[in-house]
Scaffold this motif. Sequence first.
Motif, short mmCIF file in Angstrom:
data_model
loop_
_atom_site.label_atom_id
_atom_site.label_comp_id
_atom_site.label_asym_id
_atom_site.label_seq_id
_atom_site.Cartn_x
_atom_site.Cartn_y
_atom_site.Cartn_z
N LEU A 168 1.04 -1.04 0.27
CA LEU A 168 0.01 0.17 -0.22
C LEU A 168 0.85 1.62 0.28
CD1 LEU A 168 -2.65 1.30 0.46
CD2 LEU A 168 -2.82 1.15 2.59
N ILE A 169 1.63 1.17 0.79
CA ILE A 169 2.53 2.41 0.59
C ILE A 169 3.54 2.35 -0.61
CG2 ILE A 169 4.60 3.19 1.81
CD1 ILE A 169 4.00 1.57 4.32
N GLN A 170 3.68 1.25 -1.61
CA GLN A 170 4.76 1.79 -2.21
C GLN A 170 3.92 2.08 -3.33
OE1 GLN A 170 4.98 -2.34 -4.12
NE2 GLN A 170 6.53 -1.30 -5.72
N THR A 171 2.52 1.42 -3.59
CA THR A 171 1.48 1.98 -4.37
C THR A 171 1.13 3.41 -4.29
OG1 THR A 171 0.35 -0.02 -4.26
CG2 THR A 171 -0.92 1.33 -5.68
N THR A 172 1.03 3.82 -3.12
CA THR A 172 0.11 5.10 -2.96
C THR A 172 1.38 6.53 -3.45
OG1 THR A 172 -0.67 5.12 -1.01
CG2 THR A 172 -0.39 7.07 -1.24
N LEU A 173 3.02 6.45 -2.82
CA LEU A 173 4.15 7.16 -3.27
C LEU A 173 4.37 6.89 -4.78
CD1 LEU A 173 6.63 6.66 -0.12
CD2 LEU A 173 4.85 7.93 -0.82
N ALA A 174 3.96 5.70 -5.58
CA ALA A 174 4.07 5.82 -7.02
C ALA A 174 3.32 6.17 -7.57
CB ALA A 174 3.86 3.78 -7.56
N MET A 175 1.50 6.09 -7.36
CA MET A 175 0.33 7.28 -8.28
C MET A 175 1.03 9.09 -7.86
SD MET A 175 -1.09 4.65 -9.30
CE MET A 175 -0.05 4.40 -9.91
N LEU A 176 1.08 8.72 -6.20
CA LEU A 176 1.22 10.17 -6.17
C LEU A 176 2.71 11.09 -7.06
CD1 LEU A 176 0.84 12.81 -4.22
CD2 LEU A 176 3.19 11.78 -3.44
N MET A 177 3.79 9.89 -7.81
CA MET A 177 4.36 10.50 -8.30
C MET A 177 4.57 9.94 -9.92
SD MET A 177 7.07 11.54 -7.05
CE MET A 177 7.20 11.58 -5.27
N SER A 178 2.93 9.60 -10.18
CA SER A 178 2.78 9.54 -12.13
C SER A 178 1.91 11.06 -12.18
CB SER A 178 1.92 8.46 -11.85
OG SER A 178 0.67 8.47 -10.84
N ASP A 179 0.85 10.57 -12.73
CA ASP A 179 0.35 11.71 -13.70
C ASP A 179 -1.46 12.00 -11.99
OD1 ASP A 179 -1.45 9.84 -13.69
OD2 ASP A 179 -2.77 10.05 -15.59
N SER A 180 0.26 12.52 -11.18
CA SER A 180 -1.13 12.86 -9.96
C SER A 180 -1.40 14.65 -10.00
CB SER A 180 -0.69 12.37 -8.94
OG SER A 180 0.27 12.98 -8.51
N LEU A 181 -0.76 15.15 -10.98
CA LEU A 181 -1.46 16.94 -10.60
C LEU A 181 -3.01 16.59 -11.43
CD1 LEU A 181 1.17 18.64 -11.82
CD2 LEU A 181 -0.30 19.02 -10.30
N THR A 219 1.40 -11.08 -2.48
CA THR A 219 0.92 -9.77 -3.61
C THR A 219 -0.71 -9.39 -2.89
OG1 THR A 219 -0.28 -12.04 -4.93
CG2 THR A 219 1.45 -11.35 -5.40
N THR A 220 -0.42 -8.77 -1.92
CA THR A 220 -1.65 -7.91 -1.50
C THR A 220 -2.46 -7.26 -2.36
OG1 THR A 220 -0.26 -7.88 0.57
CG2 THR A 220 -2.00 -6.75 0.32
N THR A 221 -3.44 -7.23 -2.20
CA THR A 221 -4.56 -6.60 -2.89
C THR A 221 -4.79 -5.14 -2.37
OG1 THR A 221 -5.83 -8.72 -3.37
CG2 THR A 221 -6.67 -6.46 -3.90
N VAL A 222 -4.17 -4.39 -2.82
CA VAL A 222 -4.73 -2.79 -2.86
C VAL A 222 -5.56 -2.03 -4.32
CG1 VAL A 222 -3.84 -0.52 -2.42
CG2 VAL A 222 -1.90 -2.86 -1.77
N SER A 223 -6.81 -1.25 -3.23
CA SER A 223 -7.46 -0.91 -4.39
C SER A 223 -7.90 0.84 -4.22
CB SER A 223 -9.13 -0.91 -3.38
OG SER A 223 -9.46 -0.29 -1.99
N LEU A 224 -7.91 1.64 -4.84
CA LEU A 224 -7.49 2.95 -5.36
C LEU A 224 -8.31 3.08 -3.79
CD1 LEU A 224 -6.48 4.76 -7.64
CD2 LEU A 224 -9.05 5.32 -8.45
N LYS A 225 -8.83 3.26 -3.47
CA LYS A 225 -9.85 4.29 -2.31
C LYS A 225 -8.50 3.84 -1.31
CE LYS A 225 -13.68 4.31 1.31
NZ LYS A 225 -13.05 4.34 2.09
N TRP A 262 -0.93 0.26 -13.56
CA TRP A 262 0.59 0.58 -12.16
C TRP A 262 0.22 -0.98 -11.07
CZ3 TRP A 262 4.82 1.09 -9.91
CH2 TRP A 262 5.17 0.60 -7.70
N GLN A 263 -1.06 -1.45 -11.22
CA GLN A 263 -1.36 -2.73 -10.88
C GLN A 263 -1.42 -4.41 -11.90
OE1 GLN A 263 -1.68 -2.49 -7.33
NE2 GLN A 263 -4.37 -3.27 -7.19
N THR A 264 -1.15 -3.89 -12.96
CA THR A 264 -1.15 -4.86 -13.78
C THR A 264 0.50 -5.17 -14.06
OG1 THR A 264 -3.27 -4.00 -15.06
CG2 THR A 264 -1.36 -5.51 -16.34
N GLN A 265 0.91 -4.23 -13.97
CA GLN A 265 3.01 -4.06 -14.52
C GLN A 265 3.36 -4.57 -12.82
OE1 GLN A 265 4.20 -0.81 -15.22
NE2 GLN A 265 6.07 -1.02 -15.11
N HIS A 266 2.55 -4.27 -11.71
CA HIS A 266 4.05 -4.54 -10.62
C HIS A 266 3.05 -5.77 -9.46
CE1 HIS A 266 5.51 -0.46 -12.32
NE2 HIS A 266 6.29 -0.77 -11.36
#
Length: 437
Positions: free
Chosen positions: A82-95, A189-195, A159-163
Amino acid sequence: MSDDSKPLFSRPVLAAVMLFCTLAIWLLNLTAPSSKLPTPQIEKWTTTSGIPVIWIKQTEWQDSNKLELRFSFRSVTTNITLIQTTLAMLMSDSLPLSTASINQRLAPLAASANSYYDHENQTIGLTLSNEPKYLVPTLSLATNWLRQPDFKPRTFDAWQTQHQANPPVQHELENVLFFDKTNDQNNTTTTVSLKQVSDYYQSLKSSAATIFIVGEMSPETKQTVKNAINAISQDYQLSNASAEAIHYESISSTIQQNEGELWQTRSAIALVPVSSIKEWISLQIWGADLVSTLNQQQHIDFVQLAFTLSPQRPWAWWNIQYANSISETVSQPSYDANRFISAKSLVFVEQVPSVNDKKAFDTLLDNFKQQLEQQTLSPTWWSYIATQVTHEDGALTVEQFAEGYKDAIDSFTIEDYQTALQHLLKPSSYQEIQVYQ
């Protein structure tokens, strides 16, 4: 006839001799070789929301336009994915209303964004220019970005598909070392949701630890940065989470994955929290010795080592990539035992080469000093020390490090090294995952 009971020197002469000896020792100390290391200055204040700010500066940066800004958080969770995914989403197109990544947007402003995480700390970083024509628009963009990022469903799905199918080795070892989980596919492979991602980012805001600024700032630049930090952290709250919530004392074990020829070993060992600069130095020398010793063996292609020096549950981990002939090399009874050193043996202090060989120790220490003389001139390096080595609520703070690291280096001995390793390394926690293919 001489009087044997008569003193060799009179009292005035003896006093002069003692004074001369004291001065000689003092002069020797002055002329002893000393590391060419700068001593940074520290300035502190708090944001309008009560978050501590630490500004690290040194005279060597007066002509530099580079600034490092770090937002440090302490949001404790066992869900590393969850930490990894959140920070990865933040560094992507999150503007908001943007299809470009944050770094694509920052590049024309001579700036970039980065992040770091472990099981106890999370960091969002900015590297930027202190020149007003770049600084003002960079901080404006960063404020818009960090106040309310837009985590987009299509980016999350990609992201989910790739990682998801290939979790980082770091996660795999953390699970085994701290969370009492095997490297079973269901656990890594813990499932993480967008929420969950959105909720976790909000939890970061309520788990702020410290904001660090590293680099040169004029009074005008300082005020500009100060205003931006106040705006970004307007709804931040100080963290009250305790890393003690993550508690697991692992027992040494070896896990085998797949069958065939040995391809990789992934090793991890728990450490005692670093409480002094000399303990930190000891880990650097031990790590360099481990990598060098293993890399010298013919059956090993390369070794990669990393430290996670978190405040409560620090650890070290390394990957060993083996040559194709590993099975033949290691399995032969005639193989020279003096040339084969297992990764596990190097977690026992008495088997570490540099602990037993003063010449090897001195060489490693000299190399470390030379590297340090270059690294300490970099604001990025000091940002790393501030967020990943020292901890404001721990035994070693960045201010203590800045004030004392030069003396610690100059006075460091092999006895300091031996004592520190005996305290820091926890051999009973050693974990090894053997990967065959």
